[in-house]
Design a protein around this motif. Sequence first.
Motif, short mmCIF file in Angstrom:
data_model
loop_
_atom_site.label_atom_id
_atom_site.label_comp_id
_atom_site.label_asym_id
_atom_site.label_seq_id
_atom_site.Cartn_x
_atom_site.Cartn_y
_atom_site.Cartn_z
N VAL A 53 0.83 -1.21 0.00
CA VAL A 53 0.00 0.00 0.00
C VAL A 53 0.87 1.26 0.00
N GLU A 54 2.06 1.17 0.58
CA GLU A 54 2.93 2.34 0.62
C GLU A 54 3.39 2.72 -0.79
N ASN A 55 3.41 1.75 -1.70
CA ASN A 55 3.87 2.01 -3.05
C ASN A 55 2.74 2.26 -4.04
N LEU A 56 1.52 2.18 -3.58
CA LEU A 56 0.38 2.38 -4.46
C LEU A 56 0.11 3.87 -4.59
N GLU A 57 0.18 4.37 -5.81
CA GLU A 57 -0.05 5.79 -6.06
C GLU A 57 -1.28 5.95 -6.94
N THR A 58 -2.01 6.99 -6.69
CA THR A 58 -3.12 7.28 -7.60
C THR A 58 -2.56 7.99 -8.81
N GLU A 59 -3.14 7.71 -9.96
CA GLU A 59 -2.63 8.34 -11.17
C GLU A 59 -2.81 9.85 -11.15
N GLU A 60 -3.95 10.30 -10.59
CA GLU A 60 -4.22 11.74 -10.65
C GLU A 60 -3.31 12.55 -9.74
N SER A 61 -2.88 12.00 -8.63
CA SER A 61 -2.10 12.81 -7.69
C SER A 61 -0.67 12.32 -7.50
N LYS A 62 -0.40 11.09 -7.87
CA LYS A 62 0.93 10.50 -7.68
C LYS A 62 1.40 10.59 -6.23
N ARG A 63 0.43 10.56 -5.31
CA ARG A 63 0.83 10.58 -3.90
C ARG A 63 0.55 9.20 -3.30
N VAL A 64 1.26 8.89 -2.26
CA VAL A 64 1.12 7.60 -1.61
C VAL A 64 -0.16 7.61 -0.75
N LEU A 65 -0.90 6.52 -0.81
CA LEU A 65 -2.15 6.41 -0.07
C LEU A 65 -1.98 5.56 1.18
N SER A 66 -2.61 5.97 2.26
CA SER A 66 -2.67 5.13 3.46
C SER A 66 -3.78 4.11 3.26
N LYS A 67 -3.85 3.14 4.16
CA LYS A 67 -4.91 2.13 4.09
C LYS A 67 -6.28 2.80 4.13
N ASP A 68 -6.50 3.70 5.06
CA ASP A 68 -7.81 4.35 5.16
C ASP A 68 -8.09 5.24 3.95
N ASP A 69 -7.07 5.88 3.39
CA ASP A 69 -7.26 6.67 2.17
C ASP A 69 -7.73 5.77 1.04
N LEU A 70 -7.11 4.62 0.93
CA LEU A 70 -7.47 3.66 -0.10
C LEU A 70 -8.91 3.19 0.09
N LEU A 71 -9.28 2.92 1.32
CA LEU A 71 -10.65 2.46 1.59
C LEU A 71 -11.67 3.60 1.40
N ARG A 72 -11.27 4.83 1.64
CA ARG A 72 -12.16 5.96 1.35
C ARG A 72 -12.45 6.06 -0.14
N LYS A 73 -11.43 5.72 -0.95
CA LYS A 73 -11.65 5.68 -2.39
C LYS A 73 -12.66 4.60 -2.74
N GLU A 74 -12.66 3.51 -1.98
CA GLU A 74 -13.67 2.46 -2.19
C GLU A 74 -15.07 2.99 -1.88
N LEU A 75 -15.16 3.79 -0.83
CA LEU A 75 -16.46 4.38 -0.49
C LEU A 75 -16.93 5.31 -1.60
N GLU A 76 -15.99 6.06 -2.18
CA GLU A 76 -16.35 6.94 -3.30
C GLU A 76 -16.85 6.12 -4.48
N LEU A 77 -16.17 5.00 -4.76
CA LEU A 77 -16.59 4.14 -5.86
C LEU A 77 -17.98 3.57 -5.60
N THR A 78 -18.22 3.09 -4.38
CA THR A 78 -19.54 2.53 -4.09
C THR A 78 -20.61 3.61 -4.22
N GLN A 79 -20.30 4.83 -3.83
CA GLN A 79 -21.27 5.92 -3.96
C GLN A 79 -21.61 6.15 -5.43
N GLN A 80 -20.60 6.17 -6.28
CA GLN A 80 -20.84 6.34 -7.71
C GLN A 80 -21.68 5.19 -8.26
#
Length: 106
Positions: A53-80
């Motif tokens: 997870v420390e090496n996973l970067e989002t394409e749009e921001s190229k920043r490293v995501l924490s576990k909770d950040d990654l899971l928040r992205k899941e919440l955004e996906l489920t909302q969509q």
Amino acid sequence: GLLMGRRAEGLKDDQQLKVSAQLLQANPDISTLWNIRKEVLLHITSPDGKGDVENLETEESKRVLSKDDLLRKELELTQQCLMTNPKSYGAWHHRTWSLQQMDKPD
């Protein structure tokens, strides 16, 4: 297809997340895709050192995501996905699962 072939090879990476998200936004009722996302997320957030997870970067921001950040992205996906189909059992179930995996679900 591409996603299932990569799954059969045991690949669990951000490419799997990207492709499955695109497919789920078109049809959030494919439970196999939600399960692939769970497999990938569990792998990359595993505490045993095998996750990356420390090496996973989002394409749009190229920043490293924490576990909770990654899971928040899941919440955004489920909302969509729920905007596409508000009664999607798979999307609701994945949303609940994502919240349960978070360290701080706020």
